[in-house]
Enzyme design. Structure first.
Site, PDB file in Angstrom:
ATOM      1  N   VAL A   5     -53.476  49.558 -45.342  1.00  0.00           N
ATOM      2  CA  VAL A   5     -53.407  49.666 -43.874  1.00  0.00           C
ATOM      3  C   VAL A   5     -54.547  50.531 -43.345  1.00  0.00           C
ATOM      4  O   VAL A   5     -55.222  50.169 -42.361  1.00  0.00           O
ATOM      5  CB  VAL A   5     -52.030  50.237 -43.429  1.00  0.00           C
ATOM      6  N   VAL A  24     -42.149  49.443 -38.077  1.00  0.00           N
ATOM      7  CA  VAL A  24     -41.135  48.374 -38.152  1.00  0.00           C
ATOM      8  C   VAL A  24     -41.806  47.051 -37.790  1.00  0.00           C
ATOM      9  O   VAL A  24     -42.451  46.946 -36.745  1.00  0.00           O
ATOM     10  CB  VAL A  24     -39.974  48.615 -37.163  1.00  0.00           C
ATOM     11  N   GLY A  56     -44.382  45.514 -39.040  1.00  0.00           N
ATOM     12  CA  GLY A  56     -45.845  45.397 -39.191  1.00  0.00           C
ATOM     13  C   GLY A  56     -46.538  45.114 -37.872  1.00  0.00           C
ATOM     14  O   GLY A  56     -46.568  45.955 -36.978  1.00  0.00           O
ATOM     15  N   GLY A  70     -49.972  39.904 -54.127  1.00  0.00           N
ATOM     16  CA  GLY A  70     -50.233  41.176 -53.437  1.00  0.00           C
ATOM     17  C   GLY A  70     -49.219  41.517 -52.357  1.00  0.00           C
ATOM     18  O   GLY A  70     -49.390  42.485 -51.620  1.00  0.00           O
ATOM     19  N   LYS A  85     -36.243  50.912 -41.869  1.00  0.00           N
ATOM     20  CA  LYS A  85     -36.553  50.237 -40.601  1.00  0.00           C
ATOM     21  C   LYS A  85     -35.295  50.121 -39.725  1.00  0.00           C
ATOM     22  O   LYS A  85     -35.375  50.233 -38.503  1.00  0.00           O
ATOM     23  CB  LYS A  85     -37.188  48.880 -40.886  1.00  0.00           C
TER      24      LYS A  85
HETATM   25  N1  HSE Z   1     -43.241  46.361 -48.357  1.00  0.00           N
HETATM   26  C1  HSE Z   1     -43.070  46.043 -46.985  1.00  0.00           C
HETATM   27  C2  HSE Z   1     -42.599  44.600 -46.844  1.00  0.00           C
HETATM   28  C3  HSE Z   1     -44.360  46.262 -46.253  1.00  0.00           C
HETATM   29  O1  HSE Z   1     -42.636  43.847 -47.825  1.00  0.00           O
HETATM   30  O2  HSE Z   1     -42.181  44.207 -45.766  1.00  0.00           O
HETATM   31  C4  HSE Z   1     -44.237  46.359 -44.776  1.00  0.00           C
HETATM   32  O3  HSE Z   1     -43.429  47.415 -44.352  1.00  0.00           O
END
Ligand code: HSE
Length: 410
Positions: free
Chosen positions: A12, A127, A129, A182, A200
């Site tokens: 990020v 929350v 993304g 990934g 979240k």
């Molecule tokens: N590991 C988290 C997911 C990343 O897979 O949603 C984003 O918060």
């Protein structure tokens, strides 16, 4: 000119640096100020980047530079992020973060420190993304009383479940694929055990209902026990299995909050949220149901939300954004809440005839069911009742009958 610092240059953080540097003209124009990335804090070396000269290893350089007005914390984890963020806020710098673990654990305290110092603490990226959800929820829906929140809040588990549903891929293979692509971390525990979704839920519930909810107050179950058979049975009832985060305001003033694999009807909009996408559904007393949907993980999507928060902080230097909630307490989450619900039940026995007999005695034969004599299984969906009553009935099954249950959103 406004100086900005970025703490962390992982997935990020590098996205944040790239957006701020590569799209500097458009961002500066939009905030009516020249935005300058002055420092990037990371203990690793990044010698071959076009902006390598910005890297520092000592947090105190950021803290002691009065020209740095906004700091992005994108390191993840509670420590040392908590200490760094507290110090930045206390010294009059606004902070933005994508760190859901930090916000879920320390949000109320950090918001208070921001308030006391007339700076902002924003966390849209924590929350969903890249999905605009926290700001619309607290601003555009601010005339509403929000009473219930549901969400598909973890991209990794949603990707895995989707592979199981669509490609008939077993859990381990789907997890390995998610790691190869990934999406999933090398240590996927926080995702597959539901901890990430739990954090979240805490943030959504705190913002939606006004009081901090701590991760240990949320009943959390991951997806590791979900099998291809569960997925197939769910399908025969017109449902898909999703990891659903849920929070609800109760009549007694408390709330209930959970994360669990849940059967969702194909008629529900959340059933169509696939792959790494996330969605949050809220019920407002004026709007009714509102759904926010988009990429819940990934470098660019998440960085876009962090940069938007940085821009908001720059536009609100010396002004407060009213994003806040009260501190929580031990009694706020009703852990003993007994909801009226329907359960998915899978019974299995080597004595299939005996199983059928007990099942019809305990539940009657008129409920939706699928029988499989070959495997000795009956799957069914109960009628609506208090969960405690349903579980009382399930405890009556004897003689080597195994009982598996899943929540439903039916
Ligand atoms: N590991 C988290 C997911 C990343 O897979 O949603 C984003 O918060």
């Amino acid at each position: 000119m406004i100086d900005v610092a970025i703490m962390g240059h992982g997935v990020v953080g590098s996205g944040v640096a790239e957006i701020l540097i590569n799209h500097n003209e458009r961002i500066s124009k939009r905030v009516k100020n020249d935005v300058n990335v002055k420092y990037i804090l990371d203990l690793r070396d990044f010698d071959s980047l076009p902006y390598s000269e910005k890297f520092i290893k000592d947090f105190n350089i950021i803290l002691s530079d009065a020209d740095v007005k906004v700091v992005a914390e994108v390191m993840g984890g509670v420590n040392p992020a908590y200490d760094f963020v507290k110090k930045c806020l206390a010294s009059g710098k606004s902070v933005v973060t994508s760190n859901k673990e930090l916000v879920a654990a320390k949000g109320a305290e950090l918001i208070k420190i921001a308030e006391d110092n007339n700076v902002n603490f924003l966390f849209e990226a924590s929350v969903g993304g890249g999905i605009p959800v926290l700001r619309p929820m607290t601003q555009c829906m601010s005339a509403n009383e929000i009473d219930e929140i549901w969400g598909i809040l973890n991209g990794t588990t949603n990707y895995i479940l989707n592979k199981m549903i669509v490609d008939n891929m077993d859990f381990d293979t789907a997890l390995k694929l998610a790691q190869d692509l990934g999406f999933a971390e090398k240590d996927p525990t926080a995702d597959i055990e539901g901890h990430d979704a739990c954090r979240k839920v805490c943030i959504l519930a705190a913002l939606g209902f006004g009081k901090h909810v701590y991760p240990n107050q949320v009943k959390t179950e991951g997806i590791t026990k979900i099998t291809l058979d569960d997925v197939a049975y769910a399908d025969s009832f017109g449902c898909v299995i999703k990891l659903i985060g849920h929070a609800k305001k109760l009549k007694n003033g408390k709330i209930t909050a959970s994360v669990a694999p849940t059967l969702v009807s194909r008629d529900c909009i959340l059933s169509g949220v696939n792959g790494v996408f996330n969605a949050v559904m809220l019920n407002g007393d004026q709007t009714g149901e509102v759904v926010f949907y988009g990429k819940g993980a990934g470098k660019e999507a998440t960085a876009s939300a962090v940069v938007a928060d940085i821009m908001d902080c720059i536009k609100h230097i010396n002004a407060r954004k009213y994003l806040s909630w009260e501190d929580g307490d031990n009694d706020y989450v009703d852990i003993a809440h007994d909801p009226k619900t329907r359960l998915f039940v899978l019974l299995k026995s080597e004595d299939f005839d005996g199983l059928l007999k007990q099942w019809s005695e305990i539940f009657g034969e008129n409920i939706q069911n699928v029988k499989n004599e070959e495997t000795g299984e009956i799957a069914f969906i109960t009628d609506t009742d208090f969960e405690s009553k349903l579980r009382e009935k399930l405890s009556l099954f004897k003689n080597g009958i195994s009982v598996k249950t899943l929540k439903t959103m039916l």
